[in-house]
Design a protein around this motif. Structure first.
Motif, PDB file in Angstrom:
ATOM      1  N   THR A  58       0.828  -1.206   0.000  1.00  0.00           N
ATOM      2  CA  THR A  58       0.000   0.000   0.000  1.00  0.00           C
ATOM      3  C   THR A  58       0.862   1.255   0.000  1.00  0.00           C
ATOM      4  OG1 THR A  58      -0.211  -0.065   2.434  1.00  0.00           O
ATOM      5  CG2 THR A  58      -1.924  -1.152   1.147  1.00  0.00           C
ATOM      6  N   PHE A  59       2.010   1.222   0.694  1.00  0.00           N
ATOM      7  CA  PHE A  59       2.887   2.394   0.701  1.00  0.00           C
ATOM      8  C   PHE A  59       3.483   2.627  -0.671  1.00  0.00           C
ATOM      9  CE2 PHE A  59       6.707   4.873   1.302  1.00  0.00           C
ATOM     10  CZ  PHE A  59       6.313   5.842   2.203  1.00  0.00           C
ATOM     11  N   SER A  60       3.789   1.552  -1.396  1.00  0.00           N
ATOM     12  CA  SER A  60       4.312   1.704  -2.753  1.00  0.00           C
ATOM     13  C   SER A  60       3.291   2.392  -3.655  1.00  0.00           C
ATOM     14  CB  SER A  60       4.682   0.341  -3.331  1.00  0.00           C
ATOM     15  OG  SER A  60       5.721  -0.250  -2.587  1.00  0.00           O
ATOM     16  N   VAL A  61       2.011   2.022  -3.501  1.00  0.00           N
ATOM     17  CA  VAL A  61       0.955   2.655  -4.288  1.00  0.00           C
ATOM     18  C   VAL A  61       0.807   4.120  -3.899  1.00  0.00           C
ATOM     19  CG1 VAL A  61      -1.497   2.613  -4.887  1.00  0.00           C
ATOM     20  CG2 VAL A  61      -0.258   0.468  -4.602  1.00  0.00           C
ATOM     21  N   VAL A  62       0.872   4.396  -2.595  1.00  0.00           N
ATOM     22  CA  VAL A  62       0.793   5.786  -2.131  1.00  0.00           C
ATOM     23  C   VAL A  62       1.960   6.598  -2.690  1.00  0.00           C
ATOM     24  CG1 VAL A  62       0.947   7.271  -0.100  1.00  0.00           C
ATOM     25  CG2 VAL A  62      -0.536   5.272  -0.051  1.00  0.00           C
ATOM     26  N   SER A  63       3.165   6.019  -2.696  1.00  0.00           N
ATOM     27  CA  SER A  63       4.339   6.702  -3.256  1.00  0.00           C
ATOM     28  C   SER A  63       4.135   7.014  -4.727  1.00  0.00           C
ATOM     29  CB  SER A  63       5.593   5.846  -3.066  1.00  0.00           C
ATOM     30  OG  SER A  63       5.876   5.658  -1.704  1.00  0.00           O
ATOM     31  N   LEU A  64       3.558   6.061  -5.450  1.00  0.00           N
ATOM     32  CA  LEU A  64       3.247   6.280  -6.862  1.00  0.00           C
ATOM     33  C   LEU A  64       2.259   7.431  -7.015  1.00  0.00           C
ATOM     34  CD1 LEU A  64       3.869   4.983  -9.670  1.00  0.00           C
ATOM     35  CD2 LEU A  64       1.729   3.711  -9.399  1.00  0.00           C
ATOM     36  N   ALA A  65       1.248   7.447  -6.153  1.00  0.00           N
ATOM     37  CA  ALA A  65       0.234   8.501  -6.208  1.00  0.00           C
ATOM     38  C   ALA A  65       0.841   9.867  -5.912  1.00  0.00           C
ATOM     39  CB  ALA A  65      -0.890   8.202  -5.220  1.00  0.00           C
ATOM     40  N   ILE A  66       1.733   9.920  -4.921  1.00  0.00           N
ATOM     41  CA  ILE A  66       2.395  11.184  -4.588  1.00  0.00           C
ATOM     42  C   ILE A  66       3.214  11.677  -5.777  1.00  0.00           C
ATOM     43  CG2 ILE A  66       4.163  12.247  -3.131  1.00  0.00           C
ATOM     44  CD1 ILE A  66       3.200  10.404  -0.862  1.00  0.00           C
ATOM     45  N   GLY A  67       3.921  10.745  -6.429  1.00  0.00           N
ATOM     46  CA  GLY A  67       4.699  11.123  -7.610  1.00  0.00           C
ATOM     47  C   GLY A  67       3.829  11.659  -8.723  1.00  0.00           C
ATOM     48  N   ARG A 238       2.676  11.791 -20.659  1.00  0.00           N
ATOM     49  CA  ARG A 238       4.139  11.762 -20.669  1.00  0.00           C
ATOM     50  C   ARG A 238       4.719  13.029 -20.060  1.00  0.00           C
ATOM     51  NH1 ARG A 238       6.392  10.339 -26.492  1.00  0.00           N
ATOM     52  NH2 ARG A 238       8.343  10.610 -25.318  1.00  0.00           N
ATOM     53  N   ARG A 239       4.095  14.163 -20.302  1.00  0.00           N
ATOM     54  CA  ARG A 239       4.570  15.423 -19.703  1.00  0.00           C
ATOM     55  C   ARG A 239       4.533  15.333 -18.183  1.00  0.00           C
ATOM     56  NH1 ARG A 239       1.039  20.114 -22.295  1.00  0.00           N
ATOM     57  NH2 ARG A 239       2.432  21.439 -21.053  1.00  0.00           N
ATOM     58  N   VAL A 240       3.449  14.774 -17.668  1.00  0.00           N
ATOM     59  CA  VAL A 240       3.299  14.657 -16.211  1.00  0.00           C
ATOM     60  C   VAL A 240       4.273  13.622 -15.653  1.00  0.00           C
ATOM     61  CG1 VAL A 240       1.729  13.938 -14.366  1.00  0.00           C
ATOM     62  CG2 VAL A 240       0.916  15.455 -16.179  1.00  0.00           C
ATOM     63  N   MET A 241       4.386  12.470 -16.316  1.00  0.00           N
ATOM     64  CA  MET A 241       5.227  11.388 -15.815  1.00  0.00           C
ATOM     65  C   MET A 241       6.714  11.695 -15.895  1.00  0.00           C
ATOM     66  SD  MET A 241       3.400   9.123 -14.473  1.00  0.00           S
ATOM     67  CE  MET A 241       2.372  10.516 -13.953  1.00  0.00           C
ATOM     68  N   LEU A 245       7.315  10.232 -12.297  1.00  0.00           N
ATOM     69  CA  LEU A 245       7.979   8.951 -12.052  1.00  0.00           C
ATOM     70  C   LEU A 245       9.254   9.092 -11.211  1.00  0.00           C
ATOM     71  CD1 LEU A 245       7.465   6.989 -15.392  1.00  0.00           C
ATOM     72  CD2 LEU A 245       6.341   6.633 -13.189  1.00  0.00           C
ATOM     73  N   PRO A 246      10.148  10.066 -11.506  1.00  0.00           N
ATOM     74  CA  PRO A 246      11.299  10.247 -10.605  1.00  0.00           C
ATOM     75  C   PRO A 246      10.873  10.605  -9.182  1.00  0.00           C
ATOM     76  CG  PRO A 246      11.694  11.345 -12.700  1.00  0.00           C
ATOM     77  CD  PRO A 246      10.259  10.923 -12.710  1.00  0.00           C
ATOM     78  N   ALA A 247       9.811  11.404  -9.056  1.00  0.00           N
ATOM     79  CA  ALA A 247       9.326  11.762  -7.718  1.00  0.00           C
ATOM     80  C   ALA A 247       8.802  10.538  -6.982  1.00  0.00           C
ATOM     81  CB  ALA A 247       8.230  12.821  -7.826  1.00  0.00           C
ATOM     82  N   ALA A 248       8.079   9.672  -7.701  1.00  0.00           N
ATOM     83  CA  ALA A 248       7.567   8.439  -7.090  1.00  0.00           C
ATOM     84  C   ALA A 248       8.721   7.535  -6.663  1.00  0.00           C
ATOM     85  CB  ALA A 248       6.658   7.711  -8.074  1.00  0.00           C
ATOM     86  N   LEU A 249       9.727   7.408  -7.508  1.00  0.00           N
ATOM     87  CA  LEU A 249      10.891   6.587  -7.184  1.00  0.00           C
ATOM     88  C   LEU A 249      11.599   7.114  -5.945  1.00  0.00           C
ATOM     89  CD1 LEU A 249      12.757   4.257  -7.968  1.00  0.00           C
ATOM     90  CD2 LEU A 249      13.998   5.837  -9.458  1.00  0.00           C
ATOM     91  N   SER A 250      11.690   8.425  -5.837  1.00  0.00           N
ATOM     92  CA  SER A 250      12.320   9.042  -4.669  1.00  0.00           C
ATOM     93  C   SER A 250      11.559   8.700  -3.395  1.00  0.00           C
ATOM     94  CB  SER A 250      12.374  10.568  -4.860  1.00  0.00           C
ATOM     95  OG  SER A 250      12.941  11.188  -3.730  1.00  0.00           O
TER      96      SER A 250
END
Length: 448
Positions: A58-67, A238-241, A245-250
């Motif tokens: 669930t935290f991984s999904v939340v991290s993706l959402a934050i990114g 793609r503009r958003v990602m 995506l780097p923000a989610a990875l962080s």
């Protein structure tokens, strides 16, 4: 606040007006999670362990959402700041639609893999049925949860932090109410156990989704009824990602590094781990104000960047850094002076009191530097420099934090490890501040 307020209101006033509602929203999210933990904990140790097994996923999904939300805010706020409102509305519409579709596809795949995934994570035969009960429902609402974060980021990009704060607070209250009914049953409603906790979350997220979409459509006209165009939708996504995506990875790296640190502390016994766990919760509360500021700073920066008001961007960043250092120093002094009372609140076991008191004497001294790190990362994301923001996280965790903590722990023990946390945050904050300052000194030329 309206979008024009972010371009004309005095910088300090604008950031204060945006940050206060965000603090309410963050507290609400904490209560949302605590409610699930509290009510499920009353079901028994097995159910509580099952819920703990769900956290990494669930935290991984939340991290993706934050990114996704960070990417949305950075792109959308710049469009709004430059006066391109029609393009902003189309991007918001396409982004929400694509987010919903992508997460629904991921949810369907993850739902089919629940059993092998949690076998791999180490769940035993006693815990697995409860995990399946919980995650089997949770995945149906994951799309709402992620889309809600993206929708809230769209509102913040517009300058409205009040609506997301109020909606999050209301959803937390609704979740607590539904938890008590669906988990334990009430009247004609049967007791669902741990599955009731998941259903309560899904219903709350669904209600929030409807409210946020309505506000975006009706109040701000940021959702438009337009013919779907696959190429346009993919281009906007793609503009958003590119930033998201780097923000989610962080974000995902933080719990990974936390796992390494916990393993180091575990060498000193279960009591040290318990103290470290309490310390982590105190850390979240201590950084609450600056965390809220880090969520309101990006839309301000991006809008003023879009409007070409670079001086206001500089004033906002440097002002936020100064505030964070002073505020967190005050928090450190308060924690230090009251550490005896704080320790007594959380434990009556001497073996836990000693490392917790040690933690309170040392680690909070670095909170100001930690705030500078995530304020700098959020500013770089807002300046459309996501890879530099990711670099800050990599440097902090894997160049300074883990190596220094490991070395100090091996050579001198737990207290030295806590001191290493402060040194690591100081070094990483210096790098982060340098990267942002260099970007601002260049007059943001490379952003165009």
């Amino acid at each position: 606040m309206s979008s024009s307020d972010l371009l004309t209101t005095p910088v300090r006033t604008a950031l204060i007006k945006m940050t206060l509602p965000m603090m309410m929203g963050i507290v609400s999210l904490m209560l949302f999670n605590l409610a699930d933990i509290y009510f499920v904990g009353q079901l028994g140790a097995t159910e509580m362990a099952a819920l703990a097994f769900t956290f990494p996923v669930t935290f991984s999904v939340v991290s993706l959402a934050i990114g996704f939300g960070i990417g949305t805010s950075a792109i959308l706020a710049r469009l709004i700041g430059s006066g391109r409102h029609e393009e902003a509305a189309v991007l918001t519409t396409d982004n929400l639609l694509m987010t919903l579709i992508v997460v629904l596809c991921v949810s369907a795949l993850a739902h089919a893999l629940i059993t092998p995934l949690y076998h791999w994570l180490g769940a035993d035969t006693e815990q697995l049925p409860f995990i399946i009960d919980y995650m089997g429902i949770w995945w149906f609402g994951a799309a709402f949860m992620v889309t809600n974060m993206v929708a809230s980021s769209s509102l913040r990009a517009r300058g409205d932090t009040k609506t997301p704060g109020i909606v999050m607070a209301t959803s937390s209250i609704l979740n607590v109410f539904l938890d008590s009914i669906l988990i334990f049953g009430w009247g004609p409603v049967p007791a669902m156990g741990i599955a009731g906790a998941a259903l309560a979350s899904v219903i709350s997220w669904g209600c929030v989704f409807l409210v946020l979409v309505w506000v975006l459509y009706k109040k701000y006209q940021l959702i438009v009824l337009i013919k779907p165009d696959l190429m346009r939708i993919i281009s906007n996504w793609r503009r958003v990602m590119k930033i998201g995506l780097p923000a989610a990875l962080s974000n995902i790296m933080t719990p990974i590094a936390g796992g390494f640190l916990t393993a180091m502390v575990a060498a000193h016994g279960a009591e040290a781990v318990a103290a470290f766990g309490v310390g982590n919760r105190l850390e979240s509360l201590s950084l609450l104000v600056c965390l809220a500021l880090s969520m309101t700073l990006p839309p301000f920066v991006s809008q003023n960047l879009g409007a070409g008001q670079f001086e206001r961007v500089k004033i906002a960043y440097y002002g936020a850094v100064k505030f964070a250092l002073v505020w967190q120093l005050l928090i450190f002094v308060l924690l230090l002076l009251n550490r005896g009372s704080i320790v007594d609140i959380f434990t009556d076991t001497d073996a836990v009191k000693v490392p917790l008191s040690m933690w309170l004497m040392v680690v909070p001294l670095g909170f100001g530097m930690q705030a500078v790190i995530f304020l700098s990362a959020s500013t770089l994301n807002a300046l459309h420099q996501p890879l530099r923001a990711l670099r800050i996280s990599l440097i902090r965790l894997f160049v300074f934090f883990i190596p220094l903590a490991w070395g100090a722990n091996m050579l001198l023990g737990l207290q030295a490890m806590f001191i290493a946390f402060v040194v690591a945050n100081t070094c990483a904050a210096s790098v982060a501040f340098y990267l942002v300052r260099q970007q601002l000194k260049r007059g943001l030329d490379s952003l165009h």
